[in-house]
Design a protein around this motif. Sequence first.
Motif, short mmCIF file in Angstrom:
data_model
loop_
_atom_site.label_atom_id
_atom_site.label_comp_id
_atom_site.label_asym_id
_atom_site.label_seq_id
_atom_site.Cartn_x
_atom_site.Cartn_y
_atom_site.Cartn_z
N PRO A 22 -2.27 -8.27 20.71
CA PRO A 22 -0.78 -7.98 21.31
C PRO A 22 -0.67 -6.80 21.80
N SER A 23 -1.13 -5.49 20.96
CA SER A 23 -1.09 -4.10 21.50
C SER A 23 -1.81 -4.10 22.75
N GLY A 24 -2.94 -4.28 23.07
CA GLY A 24 -3.58 -4.17 24.28
C GLY A 24 -3.21 -4.95 25.34
N LEU A 71 -10.92 -4.66 27.92
CA LEU A 71 -11.89 -5.12 27.41
C LEU A 71 -11.81 -5.73 26.02
N ASP A 72 -12.30 -6.92 25.69
CA ASP A 72 -12.47 -7.43 24.24
C ASP A 72 -13.82 -7.95 24.11
N ALA A 73 -13.92 -7.82 22.76
CA ALA A 73 -15.47 -8.13 22.19
C ALA A 73 -15.47 -9.78 22.16
N PRO A 122 -9.62 -17.85 24.46
CA PRO A 122 -8.76 -17.86 23.38
C PRO A 122 -9.53 -17.39 21.98
N ARG A 123 -9.30 -16.58 21.23
CA ARG A 123 -9.94 -16.30 19.95
C ARG A 123 -9.18 -16.32 18.83
N ARG A 124 -9.52 -16.61 17.77
CA ARG A 124 -8.68 -16.78 16.53
C ARG A 124 -8.50 -15.36 15.89
N CYS A 162 -4.13 -13.92 10.53
CA CYS A 162 -2.88 -13.82 10.65
C CYS A 162 -1.86 -14.72 10.12
N GLY A 163 -0.67 -14.30 9.52
CA GLY A 163 0.30 -15.45 9.05
C GLY A 163 0.85 -16.10 10.17
N GLU A 164 0.49 -15.72 11.26
CA GLU A 164 1.04 -16.24 12.57
C GLU A 164 2.48 -16.48 12.76
N SER A 165 3.52 -15.40 12.00
CA SER A 165 4.91 -15.49 12.48
C SER A 165 5.20 -14.10 13.14
N LEU A 166 5.78 -14.17 14.17
CA LEU A 166 6.39 -12.92 14.97
C LEU A 166 7.86 -12.80 14.50
N ARG A 183 -18.09 -5.65 24.07
CA ARG A 183 -17.84 -4.87 23.01
C ARG A 183 -18.25 -3.48 23.22
N VAL A 184 -16.96 -2.49 22.77
CA VAL A 184 -17.09 -1.17 22.85
C VAL A 184 -17.89 -0.89 21.64
N GLU A 185 -18.86 0.11 21.87
CA GLU A 185 -19.85 0.48 20.97
C GLU A 185 -19.32 2.08 20.63
N GLY A 227 -0.91 -0.16 17.80
CA GLY A 227 -1.19 -1.43 17.06
C GLY A 227 -1.87 -1.06 15.60
N ASP A 228 -2.77 -1.76 15.10
CA ASP A 228 -3.44 -1.53 14.00
C ASP A 228 -4.25 -0.41 14.02
N ALA A 229 -4.90 -0.29 15.19
CA ALA A 229 -5.81 0.97 15.24
C ALA A 229 -5.00 2.21 14.89
N GLY A 232 3.39 -6.61 11.70
CA GLY A 232 2.17 -6.29 12.31
C GLY A 232 2.49 -6.61 13.91
N ILE A 233 2.61 -7.46 14.26
CA ILE A 233 2.78 -7.76 15.66
C ILE A 233 3.73 -7.23 16.36
N TYR A 234 4.97 -6.95 15.90
CA TYR A 234 6.18 -6.15 16.23
C TYR A 234 5.57 -5.06 16.53
C1 LIG Z 1 -4.01 -11.79 6.60
C2 LIG Z 1 -3.07 -11.11 7.53
C3 LIG Z 1 -1.86 -11.69 7.87
C4 LIG Z 1 -0.93 -11.22 8.86
N1 LIG Z 1 0.31 -11.89 8.97
C5 LIG Z 1 1.13 -11.31 10.00
C6 LIG Z 1 2.36 -12.07 10.36
O1 LIG Z 1 2.57 -13.43 9.93
N2 LIG Z 1 3.14 -11.39 11.37
C7 LIG Z 1 2.68 -10.26 11.84
O2 LIG Z 1 3.70 -9.83 12.55
N3 LIG Z 1 1.63 -9.76 11.64
C8 LIG Z 1 0.71 -10.02 10.77
N4 LIG Z 1 -0.57 -9.39 10.49
C9 LIG Z 1 -0.76 -8.21 11.19
C10 LIG Z 1 -1.09 -8.59 12.56
O3 LIG Z 1 -2.17 -9.62 12.79
C11 LIG Z 1 -1.77 -7.19 13.30
O4 LIG Z 1 -0.72 -6.33 12.77
C12 LIG Z 1 -1.60 -7.39 14.95
O5 LIG Z 1 -2.70 -8.58 15.15
C13 LIG Z 1 -2.17 -6.19 15.35
O6 LIG Z 1 -2.44 -6.29 16.91
P1 LIG Z 1 -3.42 -5.40 17.64
O7 LIG Z 1 -3.27 -5.74 19.14
O8 LIG Z 1 -3.28 -4.01 17.10
O9 LIG Z 1 -4.89 -5.89 17.00
P2 LIG Z 1 -5.54 -7.05 16.98
O10 LIG Z 1 -4.53 -8.44 17.01
O11 LIG Z 1 -6.29 -6.99 15.99
O12 LIG Z 1 -6.31 -7.15 18.09
C14 LIG Z 1 -7.58 -6.37 18.47
C15 LIG Z 1 -8.56 -6.93 19.47
O13 LIG Z 1 -9.47 -5.97 19.72
C16 LIG Z 1 -10.72 -6.65 19.88
N5 LIG Z 1 -11.70 -5.56 19.57
C17 LIG Z 1 -12.04 -5.02 18.28
N6 LIG Z 1 -13.11 -4.20 18.13
C18 LIG Z 1 -13.55 -4.32 19.55
C19 LIG Z 1 -14.48 -3.47 20.18
N7 LIG Z 1 -15.40 -2.83 19.40
N8 LIG Z 1 -14.82 -3.61 21.62
C20 LIG Z 1 -13.83 -4.40 22.32
N9 LIG Z 1 -12.92 -5.16 21.52
C21 LIG Z 1 -12.66 -5.05 20.35
C22 LIG Z 1 -10.73 -7.88 18.86
O14 LIG Z 1 -11.51 -9.07 19.41
C23 LIG Z 1 -9.15 -8.07 19.13
O15 LIG Z 1 -8.83 -9.09 19.95
C24 LIG Z 1 -1.35 -10.24 9.68
C25 LIG Z 1 -2.72 -9.47 9.33
C26 LIG Z 1 -3.29 -9.98 8.19
C27 LIG Z 1 -4.58 -9.26 8.15
#
Ligand SMILES: Cc1cc2nc3c(=O)[nH]c(=O)nc-3n(C[C@H](O)[C@H](O)[C@H](O)COP(=O)(O)OP(=O)(O)OC[C@H]3O[C@@H](n4cnc5c(N)ncnc54)[C@H](O)[C@@H]3O)c2cc1C
Length: 411
Positions: free
Chosen positions: A29-31, A48-50, A54-56, A59-63, A141-143, A302-304, A315-317
């Motif tokens: 979502p952040s990217g 870029l994505d590794a 669509p990939r799983r 996540c708790g899957e609730s926005l 994949r970014v290394e 985002g999480d990074a 987290g998604i917010y």
């Molecule tokens: C168990 C669990 C339950 C959760 N439940 C919820 C919920 O219900 N509601 C909610 O809002 N949040 C939830 N979260 C948090 C939420 O999933 C994350 O905060 C959110 O996905 C962050 O988005 P992001 O874009 O920062 O990262 P991500 O969604 O993790 O996306 C990162 C992307 O980067 C890619 N990537 C990683 N490394 C590389 C690389 N080296 N090179 C290229 N690509 C790469 C990955 O393939 C991935 O597609 C949960 C998290 C966990 C662990």
Amino acid sequence: MLPCISIFHSVLPWWVMNGYDVIVVGAGPSGSALAKLLAASGVRVLMLDAEAFPRRKPCGESLNPGAVAALGRIMGHPHAEESFDFPHSPIEGWRVISGRASLEAAYPAGQYGVGCRRERVDQWLVEHAVRAGAAFEQRTRVERLIWEGERVAGVIARSPEGRPISLRASIVAGSDGLRSVVARHAKVNRYGSLRKAAFTTRLNGVSGLTGRVELFTPGGGKVIGLAPIGGGQANMTVALSHAHEAALAGKDRSGYVLREARAVPELMERLREAEIEGDIMACGPFDRPVLPHDIAGMVLLGDAAGYYDPLTGQGIYRALRSAELAAPAIVETLRTRSPDPIRRYGSARQEEFATGTRLQHIIERISRQPLLWRTALRMIGASSLLTNKLAIVIGDCPKEAKTCIPVMKSP
Ligand SMILES: Cc1cc2nc3c(=O)[nH]c(=O)nc-3n(C[C@H](O)[C@H](O)[C@H](O)COP(=O)(O)OP(=O)(O)OC[C@H]3O[C@@H](n4cnc5c(N)ncnc54)[C@H](O)[C@@H]3O)c2cc1C
């Protein structure tokens, strides 16, 4: 569908492969939100994505309502979720159950969350980014980072065919999640002290699903989350207080997860007919603090940019909101060549999430002590003022209109 022509089939000259202003690492979502906003502002973006989409994603899957509102702003029309072309379920609030104590909260009138499969909503976001003009390379994949002195100047990635590729851009945006390679190579993230693990899965046949996220906290640091994700399915996430507990599951993850959930008295009957669909995903630990940093040519989202605990489902917010805050800063930095806008983005993001983060820490600590936890649930539940306040903070419910639109076109 996503375009399948790869820029890495290198009949292309180097300047096409390096003619980007911004490389976005990670298409979660952040990217995707960042790539969408930047591309719409005229910035040349490569995402870029590794993984293959669509990939799983575990996540708790609730926005929450904050995430739904952010989607509306990013897509340029409110109720963007109405154009989801996949099953989803509205979420009106949440319920926490711990033994005989429980706390139920509704989001403010007119505000709601949405439960849906992560791979579908993430794919939907990627498609919007590509439609706005962002280039997207999956299975790439970014290394590591390319440095020019103290400044990040690009990335070294591995192409889908396994070739190393060097890609340069003015700014590298690390949106690569919890285990961010960008943050790790910049030496700004570390492991925190919280060592939780979780299993996430989808269930058919759960009875009594409501339009709420339900959190069962039976004690021992265990949390079982249940959320409707549309099509009659539920996401079930079983979080354990220590990463090593996850090893107890051994090879029979399905059996373990169902046993753990059915051991909760309130869930036993509701899960009697439940069946797991697809794989169970394991993940953890989650606590990934990021140190204050000021690195030219790099920005984290985002999480990074730092993560603590999934318990409150924000987290998604935060991923979407960090993209909203970063996009205008990046546009401004590209325009002025000054690192200050990106610096200000870092402080703005921290400031905006500070209250929620403090609350997450408090909730996490209290939830480990059953007596205190149940007392807190009862006390808060007895006051509609406190309950509503908590629903607003945890739901990231927008109080006033937030803005996200990058203010000007890049040069
Ligand atoms: C168990 C669990 C339950 C959760 N439940 C919820 C919920 O219900 N509601 C909610 O809002 N949040 C939830 N979260 C948090 C939420 O999933 C994350 O905060 C959110 O996905 C962050 O988005 P992001 O874009 O920062 O990262 P991500 O969604 O993790 O996306 C990162 C992307 O980067 C890619 N990537 C990683 N490394 C590389 C690389 N080296 N090179 C290229 N690509 C790469 C990955 O393939 C991935 O597609 C949960 C998290 C966990 C662990």
